[in-house]
Design a protein around this motif. Structure first.
Motif, short mmCIF file in Angstrom:
data_model
loop_
_atom_site.label_atom_id
_atom_site.label_comp_id
_atom_site.label_asym_id
_atom_site.label_seq_id
_atom_site.Cartn_x
_atom_site.Cartn_y
_atom_site.Cartn_z
N GLU A 11 24.56 -3.02 37.63
CA GLU A 11 25.43 -3.72 36.69
C GLU A 11 26.87 -3.57 37.16
OE1 GLU A 11 22.90 -2.56 32.65
OE2 GLU A 11 24.84 -1.60 33.02
N GLU A 59 30.14 -1.11 26.12
CA GLU A 59 29.00 -0.72 26.95
C GLU A 59 29.37 -0.44 28.41
OE1 GLU A 59 26.76 -4.25 26.18
OE2 GLU A 59 25.55 -3.25 24.64
N ALA A 60 30.60 -0.73 28.80
CA ALA A 60 31.02 -0.63 30.20
C ALA A 60 31.52 0.77 30.54
CB ALA A 60 32.11 -1.66 30.47
N CYS A 105 25.71 1.52 38.34
CA CYS A 105 26.74 0.80 37.60
C CYS A 105 28.04 0.93 38.38
CB CYS A 105 26.91 1.38 36.20
SG CYS A 105 25.38 1.36 35.23
N HIS A 148 30.56 -3.30 35.55
CA HIS A 148 31.20 -3.00 34.28
C HIS A 148 32.68 -3.38 34.33
CE1 HIS A 148 28.09 0.24 32.89
NE2 HIS A 148 27.52 -0.89 33.29
N LYS A 193 28.62 -6.01 31.98
CA LYS A 193 28.85 -5.26 30.74
C LYS A 193 30.34 -5.15 30.50
CE LYS A 193 24.57 -3.75 29.94
NZ LYS A 193 23.73 -4.36 29.00
N THR A 244 35.91 -6.56 24.11
CA THR A 244 35.31 -7.77 23.54
C THR A 244 35.99 -8.15 22.22
OG1 THR A 244 33.61 -6.38 22.55
CG2 THR A 244 33.06 -7.46 24.63
#
Length: 157
Positions: A108, A144-145, A36, A110, A140, A115
């Motif tokens: 991923e 979730e990041a 990540c 991040h 993300k 949001t």
């Protein structure tokens, strides 16, 4: 860019070589990795400090990270700063993505962007998501990041 371990120990290899070494060592030890990448920033007086992290998660066996810090005196709006964070994460993700493909490592990107529309950082969400997904990376955002909102945040605060 100068990269280091969380302990402060500098990496003596270029980041791509250091990451490939990690992948080889971890997979030969039987660990399944996920990576990540995230960036966070903090305005401190007239400077803005950015921290980009590469977080290596060992499935079921914890993880570790590599860190790169940069400081600038450029003044940013909140939206601009969020998009610069995303650009820094994408820059390193793009540099390393062929390695992750070659070794079948999930990756991923991040973004430290909320949001929830009640937060100012949310103004940059659509552009950031489009930028990351448009580059072909998994995306993300908060909550979730964790690479950006927890790991990189710990470095700049």
């Amino acid at each position: 860019m100068l990269w280091r371990k969380f302990s402060g120990e500098p990496l003596h290899l270029p980041i791509k070589e250091a990451v490939e070494t990690v992948i080889k060592n971890e997979t030969s030890a039987g660990n399944r990795l996920k990576v990540c990448i995230g960036t966070d920033s903090q305005v401190k007086g007239i400077e803005t400090e950015f921290a980009t992290v590469i977080v290596f998660l060992r499935e079921g066996h914890g993880g570790f990270m590599y860190i790169c810090n940069e400081k600038t005196r450029h003044k940013y709006t909140i939206k601009e700063r969020m998009l610069v964070e995303v650009a820094k994460s994408i820059e390193i993700a793009y540099e390393l993505c062929n390695l992750f493909t070659m070794y079948d490592i999930d990756m991923e990107v991040h973004a430290d962007i909320n949001t929830n529309p009640q937060f100012k950082s949310n103004d940059a969400l659509r552009e950031a998501m489009g930028y990351i997904l448009g580059m072909g990376f998994a995306f993300k955002a908060k909550p979730e990041a964790f690479a950006s909102s927890s790991c990189a945040n710990k470095v700049v605060n």
